[in-house]
Write a protein that holds these residues in place. Structure first.
Motif, PDB file in Angstrom:
ATOM      1  N   LYS A 284       5.358  -3.976   7.431  1.00 29.64           N
ATOM      2  CA  LYS A 284       5.761  -2.575   7.569  1.00 29.64           C
ATOM      3  C   LYS A 284       6.776  -2.374   8.684  1.00 29.64           C
ATOM      4  N   THR A 285       7.018  -3.418   9.420  1.00 29.01           N
ATOM      5  CA  THR A 285       7.962  -3.340  10.539  1.00 29.01           C
ATOM      6  C   THR A 285       9.032  -4.428  10.377  1.00 29.01           C
ATOM      7  N   ALA A 286      10.284  -4.009  10.568  1.00 29.00           N
ATOM      8  CA  ALA A 286      11.388  -4.983  10.475  1.00 29.00           C
ATOM      9  C   ALA A 286      11.364  -5.905  11.682  1.00 29.00           C
ATOM     10  N   ASP A 287      11.461  -7.196  11.401  1.00 27.99           N
ATOM     11  CA  ASP A 287      11.467  -8.229  12.450  1.00 27.99           C
ATOM     12  C   ASP A 287      10.313  -8.045  13.448  1.00 27.99           C
ATOM     13  N   PRO A 288       9.051  -8.135  12.988  1.00 28.75           N
ATOM     14  CA  PRO A 288       7.924  -7.982  13.920  1.00 28.75           C
ATOM     15  C   PRO A 288       7.872  -9.156  14.876  1.00 28.75           C
ATOM     16  N   PRO A 289       7.418  -8.936  16.099  1.00 35.14           N
ATOM     17  CA  PRO A 289       7.285 -10.030  17.069  1.00 35.14           C
ATOM     18  C   PRO A 289       6.303 -11.078  16.553  1.00 35.14           C
ATOM     19  N   PRO A 290       6.562 -12.332  16.851  1.00 30.29           N
ATOM     20  CA  PRO A 290       5.618 -13.374  16.395  1.00 30.29           C
ATOM     21  C   PRO A 290       4.200 -13.166  16.916  1.00 30.29           C
ATOM     22  N   GLU A 291       4.098 -12.639  18.145  1.00 30.21           N
ATOM     23  CA  GLU A 291       2.753 -12.403  18.684  1.00 30.21           C
ATOM     24  C   GLU A 291       1.990 -11.398  17.832  1.00 30.21           C
ATOM     25  N   LEU A 292       2.729 -10.348  17.346  1.00 28.30           N
ATOM     26  CA  LEU A 292       2.080  -9.328  16.512  1.00 28.30           C
ATOM     27  C   LEU A 292       1.632  -9.923  15.181  1.00 28.30           C
ATOM     28  N   VAL A 293       2.508 -10.742  14.578  1.00 29.66           N
ATOM     29  CA  VAL A 293       2.147 -11.381  13.312  1.00 29.66           C
ATOM     30  C   VAL A 293       0.928 -12.280  13.495  1.00 29.66           C
ATOM     31  N   GLU A 294       0.918 -13.017  14.629  1.00 31.17           N
ATOM     32  CA  GLU A 294      -0.220 -13.899  14.892  1.00 31.17           C
ATOM     33  C   GLU A 294      -1.504 -13.123  15.104  1.00 31.17           C
ATOM     34  N   SER A 295      -1.408 -11.984  15.799  1.00 28.43           N
ATOM     35  CA  SER A 295      -2.605 -11.157  16.042  1.00 28.43           C
ATOM     36  C   SER A 295      -3.177 -10.610  14.740  1.00 28.43           C
ATOM     37  N   PHE A 296      -2.269 -10.089  13.875  1.00 30.73           N
ATOM     38  CA  PHE A 296      -2.738  -9.583  12.586  1.00 30.73           C
ATOM     39  C   PHE A 296      -3.303 -10.709  11.729  1.00 30.73           C
ATOM     40  N   GLY A 297      -2.737 -11.893  11.848  1.00 27.36           N
ATOM     41  CA  GLY A 297      -3.287 -13.028  11.104  1.00 27.36           C
ATOM     42  C   GLY A 297      -4.682 -13.378  11.568  1.00 27.36           C
ATOM     43  N   GLU A 298      -4.901 -13.313  12.880  1.00 25.78           N
ATOM     44  CA  GLU A 298      -6.245 -13.582  13.392  1.00 25.78           C
ATOM     45  C   GLU A 298      -7.233 -12.510  12.952  1.00 25.78           C
ATOM     46  N   ILE A 299      -6.760 -11.245  12.926  1.00 23.21           N
ATOM     47  CA  ILE A 299      -7.640 -10.164  12.466  1.00 23.21           C
ATOM     48  C   ILE A 299      -8.041 -10.398  11.013  1.00 23.21           C
ATOM     49  N   ARG A 300      -7.032 -10.771  10.181  1.00 20.90           N
ATOM     50  CA  ARG A 300      -7.306 -11.019   8.765  1.00 20.90           C
ATOM     51  C   ARG A 300      -8.263 -12.199   8.592  1.00 20.90           C
ATOM     52  N   ALA A 301      -8.028 -13.271   9.368  1.00 23.07           N
ATOM     53  CA  ALA A 301      -8.897 -14.442   9.259  1.00 23.07           C
ATOM     54  C   ALA A 301     -10.322 -14.110   9.671  1.00 23.07           C
ATOM     55  N   SER A 302     -10.465 -13.324  10.747  1.00 23.61           N
ATOM     56  CA  SER A 302     -11.806 -12.932  11.187  1.00 23.61           C
ATOM     57  C   SER A 302     -12.497 -12.063  10.142  1.00 23.61           C
ATOM     58  N   ALA A 303     -11.756 -11.149   9.545  1.00 17.21           N
ATOM     59  CA  ALA A 303     -12.341 -10.282   8.518  1.00 17.21           C
ATOM     60  C   ALA A 303     -12.791 -11.097   7.313  1.00 17.21           C
ATOM     61  N   LEU A 304     -11.942 -12.042   6.862  1.00 14.94           N
ATOM     62  CA  LEU A 304     -12.309 -12.868   5.716  1.00 14.94           C
ATOM     63  C   LEU A 304     -13.503 -13.769   6.040  1.00 14.94           C
ATOM     64  N   ALA A 305     -13.538 -14.307   7.279  1.00 16.81           N
ATOM     65  CA  ALA A 305     -14.674 -15.141   7.661  1.00 16.81           C
ATOM     66  C   ALA A 305     -15.964 -14.323   7.697  1.00 16.81           C
ATOM     67  N   GLY A 306     -15.870 -13.112   8.265  1.00 19.77           N
ATOM     68  CA  GLY A 306     -17.051 -12.248   8.281  1.00 19.77           C
ATOM     69  C   GLY A 306     -17.495 -11.868   6.887  1.00 19.77           C
ATOM     70  N   LEU A 307     -16.533 -11.602   5.995  1.00 22.41           N
ATOM     71  CA  LEU A 307     -16.856 -11.243   4.622  1.00 22.41           C
ATOM     72  C   LEU A 307     -17.516 -12.416   3.905  1.00 22.41           C
ATOM     73  N   THR A 308     -16.990 -13.620   4.142  1.00 21.38           N
ATOM     74  CA  THR A 308     -17.601 -14.802   3.515  1.00 21.38           C
ATOM     75  C   THR A 308     -19.025 -15.028   4.005  1.00 21.38           C
ATOM     76  N   GLU A 309     -19.243 -14.863   5.305  1.00 25.00           N
ATOM     77  CA  GLU A 309     -20.576 -15.044   5.862  1.00 25.00           C
ATOM     78  C   GLU A 309     -21.539 -13.979   5.349  1.00 25.00           C
ATOM     79  N   LEU A 310     -21.045 -12.753   5.228  1.00 26.22           N
ATOM     80  CA  LEU A 310     -21.880 -11.666   4.713  1.00 26.22           C
ATOM     81  C   LEU A 310     -22.310 -11.956   3.285  1.00 26.22           C
ATOM     82  N   ARG A 311     -21.351 -12.397   2.472  1.00 29.30           N
ATOM     83  CA  ARG A 311     -21.698 -12.704   1.086  1.00 29.30           C
ATOM     84  C   ARG A 311     -22.627 -13.914   0.998  1.00 29.30           C
TER      85      ARG A 311
END
Length: 410
Positions: A231-258
């Motif tokens: 949603k943002t043009a040329d996002p900082p790599p740190e921001l992309v990495e942070s959102f990637g970690e958020i997504r990974a944590s959410a998917l890991a939590g979802l997998t553990e919940l299931r």
């Protein structure tokens, strides 16, 4: 001294029924116990037979005893049988005392024939059987000892017959007592297992519903975290990495919940949208068609509730209405919903048109288990539930469900 006398007196009335004597339904006709009625009839028959036997033997021995005395002795020998259903130990004690009194007034052999009429021995045997079945073991042992000692006192020569007549009712009573005790223990185990099974089934249902709610939000978090960098043009790599970690944590939590809760799905996937307080009107219409009148009041500022709280509130109202329809048909039910800054309060109260029974653990229309299900829903959300009869004979269910502040949900 007074306590000892009271305990001794209570033994004859209240402290004797252990285990209680169960009665099948076919042995009861309203307020009448057919076994007790049969005891009275048998006592009357034995009284007539005993009086006739004593009168005939007295006449053959030139009328040594007055007719009134013989009638009195026959009565006190047979009357205790009518008491053995309600007071088994008192009935046996009265029967034993009557036998001793009869032997003192009419010594054995003074009228010829048997020492006692068979009807009297039959009455004493039934009373001894009742003591064996229903009284504490120490009382049974004492009754056996008194019976043997009494037979030796009345007529030492009749000890073999007395021992046989004592052993028969005691052995029968022990067999019946053991059988009843086993049946009672089996029934208690079945009731306990039934309650545990109901609790586990309700917890499974609640866990499945919470799984659906939490899994939905975790999936949304993962999708938003994946889409946010685009949603943002040329996002900082740190921001992309942070959102990637958020997504990974959410998917890991979802997998553990299931993995933990998904095993509870024993049937097909239920894709029906879960109800909430927004569907309360339809639920109330259904309750009105079921025979109760319902009024609803609300207080506080209506807010959007978390899905878990909204679903549990709906199920609690549903369960309370179902029990009102089942236990108090035709009653008036008042539903009050109060929105507080940090909680949701519900109160469901019905009056007492008909006798109101305590909510049972049976499955209601909503698929719950009465108070078990409602308490589990409130407890799992960190809330509380209070239920019980009201002073006017009605029933009241009140619960408080915590609602997380908006800043904690953000």
């Amino acid at each position: 001294m007074d306590k000892a006398v009271s305990r001794f007196a209570a033994t004859f009335v209240t402290d004797t029924t252990n285990p209680p004597a169960p009665r099948p339904r076919w042995l009861r006709r309203g307020r009448y116990d057919l076994v007790e009625v049969a005891d009275v009839i048998i006592a009357l028959i034995c009284f007539a037979a005993t009086n006739s036997t004593l009168s005939n033997e007295n006449a053959s021995h030139h009328g040594q005893y007055a007719a009134g005395l013989l009638v009195l002795l026959a009565f006190i020998d047979c009357a205790p049988l009518a008491l053995r259903t309600r007071f088994p130990f008192a009935a046996w004690a009265a029967s034993a005392a009557a036998l001793i009194a009869t032997s003192l007034v009419i010594p054995p052999g003074s009228l010829g024939g048997s020492d006692f009429p068979l009807a009297v021995a039959f009455v004493y045997g039934l009373c001894l059987y009742a003591v064996t079945v229903r009284c504490r073991p120490r009382i049974v042992v004492a009754a056996t000892a008194v019976t043997v000692a009494g037979a030796a006192f009345i007529d030492p020569g009749s000890m073999p017959q007395a021992l046989f007549l004592t052993a028969v009712p005691i052995l029968l009573g022990v067999v019946v007592r053991v059988r009843r005790s086993g049946e009672r223990q089996l029934e208690e185990q079945e009731r306990r297992h039934s309650g545990e099974r109901a609790l586990l089934e309700e917890r499974q249902r609640i866990a499945r519903e919470l799984h659906d709610v939490v899994a939905h939000h975790m999936s949304v978090i993962a999708i938003q975290a994946e889409a946010a960098p685009y949603k943002t043009a040329d996002p900082p790599p740190e921001l992309v990495e942070s959102f990637g970690e958020i997504r990974a944590s959410a998917l890991a939590g979802l997998t553990e919940l299931r993995r933990v809760l998904g095993v509870l799905r024993t049937g097909g996937q239920d894709t029906t949208p879960q109800p909430g307080l927004a569907d309360l009107d339809a639920l109330l219409d259904s309750a009105r068609s079921g025979g109760v009148s319902v009024t609803v009041t609300c207080s506080g500022n209506r807010v959007t509730l978390p899905e878990g709280v909204d679903l549990s509130a709906y199920r609690i109202v549903q369960e309370a209405l179902s029990n009102a329809m089942r236990h108090a048909p035709g009653s008036h039910v008042q539903v009050h919903v109060a929105y507080r800054p940090d909680s949701l309060e519900l109160e469901i109260r019905n009056d007492a048109v008909a006798p109101v029974l305590v909510l049972s653990g049976t499955r209601a229309a909503g698929g719950g288990h009465g108070l078990v299900g409602m308490r589990e829903r409130a407890t799992m959300l960190g809330g509380s539930l209070d239920a019980g009869p009201t002073g006017d004979g009605g029933f009241r269910v009140a619960t408080v469900l915590p609602v997380s502040p908006p800043e904690e949900e953000a």
